[in-house]
Design a protein around this motif. Structure first.
Motif, mmCIF file in Angstrom:
data_model
loop_
_atom_site.group_PDB
_atom_site.id
_atom_site.type_symbol
_atom_site.label_atom_id
_atom_site.label_comp_id
_atom_site.label_asym_id
_atom_site.label_seq_id
_atom_site.Cartn_x
_atom_site.Cartn_y
_atom_site.Cartn_z
ATOM 1 N N ILE A 169 6.311 1.410 -10.305
ATOM 2 C CA ILE A 169 7.516 0.844 -10.924
ATOM 3 C C ILE A 169 8.581 0.607 -9.844
ATOM 4 C CG2 ILE A 169 9.435 1.310 -12.527
ATOM 5 C CD1 ILE A 169 7.377 2.965 -14.227
ATOM 6 N N LEU A 170 8.738 1.599 -8.956
ATOM 7 C CA LEU A 170 9.748 1.467 -7.893
ATOM 8 C C LEU A 170 9.362 0.368 -6.904
ATOM 9 C CD1 LEU A 170 10.483 5.258 -7.228
ATOM 10 C CD2 LEU A 170 12.080 3.580 -8.200
ATOM 11 N N ARG A 171 8.076 0.296 -6.526
ATOM 12 C CA ARG A 171 7.659 -0.751 -5.578
ATOM 13 C C ARG A 171 7.890 -2.134 -6.177
ATOM 14 N NH1 ARG A 171 4.299 3.235 -3.909
ATOM 15 N NH2 ARG A 171 2.828 2.926 -5.623
ATOM 16 N N GLY A 207 2.737 10.445 -10.305
ATOM 17 C CA GLY A 207 3.912 10.425 -9.413
ATOM 18 C C GLY A 207 5.167 10.992 -10.046
ATOM 19 N N PHE A 208 5.071 11.458 -11.253
ATOM 20 C CA PHE A 208 6.179 12.090 -11.944
ATOM 21 C C PHE A 208 5.614 13.232 -12.786
ATOM 22 C CE2 PHE A 208 9.195 12.957 -15.238
ATOM 23 C CZ PHE A 208 10.438 12.747 -14.662
ATOM 24 N N PRO A 209 6.188 14.407 -12.800
ATOM 25 C CA PRO A 209 7.356 14.865 -12.053
ATOM 26 C C PRO A 209 7.040 15.233 -10.596
ATOM 27 C CG PRO A 209 6.544 16.637 -13.454
ATOM 28 C CD PRO A 209 5.679 15.447 -13.730
ATOM 29 N N LEU A 264 12.249 11.494 -1.508
ATOM 30 C CA LEU A 264 12.259 11.229 -2.942
ATOM 31 C C LEU A 264 13.508 10.423 -3.275
ATOM 32 C CD1 LEU A 264 11.165 14.592 -4.606
ATOM 33 C CD2 LEU A 264 9.770 12.591 -4.035
ATOM 34 N N VAL A 265 13.348 9.496 -4.177
ATOM 35 C CA VAL A 265 14.474 8.757 -4.723
ATOM 36 C C VAL A 265 15.281 9.748 -5.575
ATOM 37 C CG1 VAL A 265 14.909 6.996 -6.469
ATOM 38 C CG2 VAL A 265 13.251 6.562 -4.663
ATOM 39 N N PRO A 266 16.626 9.678 -5.570
ATOM 40 C CA PRO A 266 17.404 10.665 -6.340
ATOM 41 C C PRO A 266 17.025 10.674 -7.828
ATOM 42 C CG PRO A 266 18.850 9.341 -4.944
ATOM 43 C CD PRO A 266 17.485 8.738 -4.840
HETATM 44 P P1 AMP Z 1 4.039 7.167 -4.752
HETATM 45 O O1 AMP Z 1 3.464 5.818 -4.977
HETATM 46 O O2 AMP Z 1 3.941 8.053 -5.984
HETATM 47 O O3 AMP Z 1 3.511 7.834 -3.521
HETATM 48 O O4 AMP Z 1 5.601 6.964 -4.521
HETATM 49 C C1 AMP Z 1 6.099 6.217 -3.434
HETATM 50 C C2 AMP Z 1 7.556 6.573 -3.185
HETATM 51 O O5 AMP Z 1 8.326 6.310 -4.362
HETATM 52 C C3 AMP Z 1 7.799 8.062 -2.899
HETATM 53 O O6 AMP Z 1 7.643 8.368 -1.541
HETATM 54 C C4 AMP Z 1 9.256 8.213 -3.354
HETATM 55 O O7 AMP Z 1 10.146 7.674 -2.403
HETATM 56 C C5 AMP Z 1 9.312 7.316 -4.561
HETATM 57 N N1 AMP Z 1 8.993 8.039 -5.817
HETATM 58 C C6 AMP Z 1 7.906 7.847 -6.624
HETATM 59 N N2 AMP Z 1 7.950 8.661 -7.685
HETATM 60 C C7 AMP Z 1 9.077 9.400 -7.554
HETATM 61 C C8 AMP Z 1 9.678 10.418 -8.333
HETATM 62 N N3 AMP Z 1 9.107 10.874 -9.463
HETATM 63 N N4 AMP Z 1 10.848 10.956 -7.884
HETATM 64 C C9 AMP Z 1 11.432 10.501 -6.761
HETATM 65 N N5 AMP Z 1 10.911 9.550 -5.977
HETATM 66 C C10 AMP Z 1 9.747 8.999 -6.365
#
Ligand code: AMP
Length: 184
Positions: A35-37, A86-88, A59-61
């Protein structure tokens, strides 16, 4: 009905396995990283705020993530189950999720902790070639994992819903182990 939470270090194979289970059980795969990407790619306000943290492997805040997950879990396709990937990522997110699920009258069925030794993770992450997969960021992401995310394992162990799966095996073997746990 399946409500699954994946834990495990970066590179453990959470995304790959979460996708397989999502297809198998016909439940949405909810990845905060994806979702963030996509928000970064579209340069939405969320994406603009999140980008620098992601690039550094931080980590994103929480205030950027908590509303996002709340909205996502309130969507109609999430009423019959989901696989969270990826959460929590820290104990405050885990507490938030617990309260949110109580409000929705849900509970997680299984927390699946994929265990993989650090040296294998670095090898796997370096071969993945994602934008945040350079050696410095990988090291930082592993540090953050040990500091912030490992305590989440105890959080769920205390609640008796933790299952540990060895992630250092072939993709099919890991999938089989996961299904055995989920379907028992
Ligand atoms: P991931 O694909 O799960 O490895 O996430 C990639 C990046 O997104 C992480 O290194 C964090 O910067 C951010 N991110 C993903 N999920 C979270 C989360 N639950 N809380 C904070 N940052 C997150």
């Amino acid at each position: 009905m399946k409500r699954l939470i994946f834990l495990g270090p970066p590179g453990a194979g959470k995304g790959t396995q979460a996708k397989i289970l999502s297809d198998t059980y016909k439940i949405p795969h909810i990845s905060t990283g994806d979702i963030l990407r996509s928000a970064v790619k579209d340069q939405t306000p969320l994406g603009q705020k999140a980008q620098s943290y992601m690039d550094r492997g931080e980590l994103v805040p929480d205030d950027l993530i908590l509303d996002l997950i709340k909205e996502r879990l309130n969507e109609s396709d999430a009423s019959d189950g989901w696989v969270l990937d990826g959460f929590p990522r820290n104990v405050s997110q885990a507490s938030f999720l617990e309260e949110l699920l109580k409000e929705l009258n849900f509970a997680a069925d299984y927390v699946l902790n994929l265990e993989v030794p650090d040296e294998i993770l670095v090898e796997r992450l370096l071969s993945r070639k994602r934008k945040d997969d350079n050696e410095d960021t990988i090291r930082r992401r592993l540090e953050i994992y040990h500091k912030d995310t490992v305590p989440v394992i105890s959080f769920y162990r205390d609640r008796n819903i933790l299952e540990v799966i060895q992630g250092d095996a072939s993709m099919d073997t890991v999938t089989t182990s996961l299904k055995t746990v989920i379907e028992k």
